[in-house]
Design an enzyme around this catalytic site. Structure first.
Site, PDB file in Angstrom:
ATOM      1  N   GLY A  12       0.768  -1.245   0.000  1.00  0.00           N
ATOM      2  CA  GLY A  12       0.000   0.000   0.000  1.00  0.00           C
ATOM      3  C   GLY A  12       0.796   1.291   0.000  1.00  0.00           C
ATOM      4  N   SER A  13       2.071   1.247  -0.445  1.00  0.00           N
ATOM      5  CA  SER A  13       2.828   2.514  -0.457  1.00  0.00           C
ATOM      6  C   SER A  13       2.221   3.502  -1.457  1.00  0.00           C
ATOM      7  CB  SER A  13       4.306   2.279  -0.772  1.00  0.00           C
ATOM      8  OG  SER A  13       4.494   1.895  -2.106  1.00  0.00           O
ATOM      9  N   ASN A  14       1.713   2.998  -2.572  1.00  0.00           N
ATOM     10  CA  ASN A  14       1.078   3.902  -3.545  1.00  0.00           C
ATOM     11  C   ASN A  14      -0.233   4.450  -2.997  1.00  0.00           C
ATOM     12  OD1 ASN A  14       2.692   4.078  -6.134  1.00  0.00           O
ATOM     13  ND2 ASN A  14       2.704   1.878  -5.757  1.00  0.00           N
ATOM     14  N   MET A  77      -3.873  -7.457  -6.878  1.00  0.00           N
ATOM     15  CA  MET A  77      -3.321  -8.641  -7.542  1.00  0.00           C
ATOM     16  C   MET A  77      -4.407  -9.525  -8.164  1.00  0.00           C
ATOM     17  SD  MET A  77      -0.269  -7.888  -7.167  1.00  0.00           S
ATOM     18  CE  MET A  77       0.604  -9.339  -7.710  1.00  0.00           C
ATOM     19  N   ARG A  78      -5.312  -8.885  -8.869  1.00  0.00           N
ATOM     20  CA  ARG A  78      -6.403  -9.611  -9.528  1.00  0.00           C
ATOM     21  C   ARG A  78      -6.586  -9.069 -10.930  1.00  0.00           C
ATOM     22  NH1 ARG A  78      -8.890 -13.934  -6.763  1.00  0.00           N
ATOM     23  NH2 ARG A  78      -8.888 -13.462  -4.549  1.00  0.00           N
ATOM     24  N   ASN A  92      -4.111   1.730 -13.740  1.00  0.00           N
ATOM     25  CA  ASN A  92      -3.191   0.843 -13.019  1.00  0.00           C
ATOM     26  C   ASN A  92      -1.767   1.383 -13.141  1.00  0.00           C
ATOM     27  OD1 ASN A  92      -2.313  -1.543 -11.650  1.00  0.00           O
ATOM     28  ND2 ASN A  92      -1.650  -2.397 -13.608  1.00  0.00           N
ATOM     29  N   HIS A  94       2.313   0.022 -13.201  1.00  0.00           N
ATOM     30  CA  HIS A  94       3.113  -1.189 -13.377  1.00  0.00           C
ATOM     31  C   HIS A  94       4.593  -0.802 -13.364  1.00  0.00           C
ATOM     32  CE1 HIS A  94       3.993  -5.260 -14.532  1.00  0.00           C
ATOM     33  NE2 HIS A  94       4.825  -4.786 -15.459  1.00  0.00           N
TER      34      HIS A  94
HETATM   35  C1  GRF Z   1       3.865  -1.513  -7.295  1.00  0.00           C
HETATM   36  O1  GRF Z   1       5.176  -1.824  -7.674  1.00  0.00           O
HETATM   37  C2  GRF Z   1       2.964  -1.409  -8.503  1.00  0.00           C
HETATM   38  O2  GRF Z   1       3.622  -0.946  -9.636  1.00  0.00           O
HETATM   39  C3  GRF Z   1       2.529  -2.838  -8.703  1.00  0.00           C
HETATM   40  O3  GRF Z   1       2.358  -3.344  -7.402  1.00  0.00           O
HETATM   41  C4  GRF Z   1       3.230  -2.649  -6.508  1.00  0.00           C
HETATM   42  C5  GRF Z   1       2.391  -2.162  -5.378  1.00  0.00           C
HETATM   43  O4  GRF Z   1       3.174  -1.581  -4.370  1.00  0.00           O
HETATM   44  N1  GRF Z   1       1.330  -2.909  -9.505  1.00  0.00           N
HETATM   45  P1  GRF Z   1       2.482  -0.935  -3.103  1.00  0.00           P
HETATM   46  O5  GRF Z   1       1.552  -1.990  -2.516  1.00  0.00           O
HETATM   47  O6  GRF Z   1       1.719   0.279  -3.554  1.00  0.00           O
HETATM   48  O7  GRF Z   1       3.596  -0.576  -2.153  1.00  0.00           O
END
Ligand code: GRF
Length: 185
Positions: A12-14, A77-78, A92, A94
């Site tokens: 969940g860092s994003n 992750m789905r 999304n 990536h």
């Molecule tokens: C990130 O590297 C994103 O690009 C990928 O999953 C990871 C999620 O990281 N889709 P976080 O859970 O937001 O830290």
């Protein structure tokens, strides 16, 4: 007020970077997770964001009853099916310079391939994994002597920086020149 649903399954860092970027802005966030024990839920609690556990199979019915202006996948992750994607606009992030290194372990695969760059791509979500229309993408150099861990933290740092800003551009039709800013990160 704009409404945004962030989908995440893990760290969940994003999620956290997005919510913090929009502090004091008129946006309502909800976290949707398919994993009851996901760490991202702790982040949601600390940030006072409503978090909802929705079983993957129930996603369609949930979104039929709960509409949002934008659906943001951040480590979800789905693979969402067509009838879910038709409910709105899904984006999304990536960790590669798409179309290179689609799928899992993208940073490691770029590193192991001896490529001179990795990257980050933000794209609209389509039925095929990591293949929707690109909104923004940037290369991240793999410098000599860089370890995999160095590269991973660089990629995640760039992700956390650009994702909120790209979302801002989408929600408000603005055009912050993100590429110039990333160079000075
Ligand atoms: C990130 O590297 C994103 O690009 C990928 O999953 C990871 C999620 O990281 N889709 P976080 O859970 O937001 O830290």
């Amino acid at each position: 007020m704009k409404t945004v649903a962030i989908f995440a399954s893990g760290n969940g860092s994003n999620f956290e970077a997005i919510v913090k970027y929009f502090t004091d802005k008129d946006i309502s966030f909800v976290l949707i997770t398919d994993i009851e024990t996901a760490y991202v839920r702790e982040r949601a609690k600390s940030l006072s964001i409503n978090d909802i556990y929705v079983k993957f199979e129930d996603t369609y019915n949930f979104l039929l009853k709960n509409k949002f202006d934008l659906y943001v996948l951040a480590g979800y992750m789905r693979i969402l099916p067509k009838h879910v994607l038709e409910l709105g606009s899904f984006v999304n992030i990536h960790p590669s310079y798409l179309p290179e290194f689609k799928g899992k372990n993208a940073i490691q695969r770029a590193y192991d391939s001896n490529s001179c760059y990795s990257g980050v791509t933000i794209h609209y979500v389509s039925e095929e994994v990591d293949s929707g229309e690109v909104i923004f993408k940037i290369k991240i150099p793999i410098l000599s002597g860089m370890t995999l861990q160095n590269l991973e933290s660089r990629v995640h740092g760039v992700e956390n920086y650009i994702y909120p800003r790209v979302i801002n551009n989408i929600l408000f039709n603005s055009a912050i020149d993100i590429e110039k800013q990333v160079i000075t990160l």
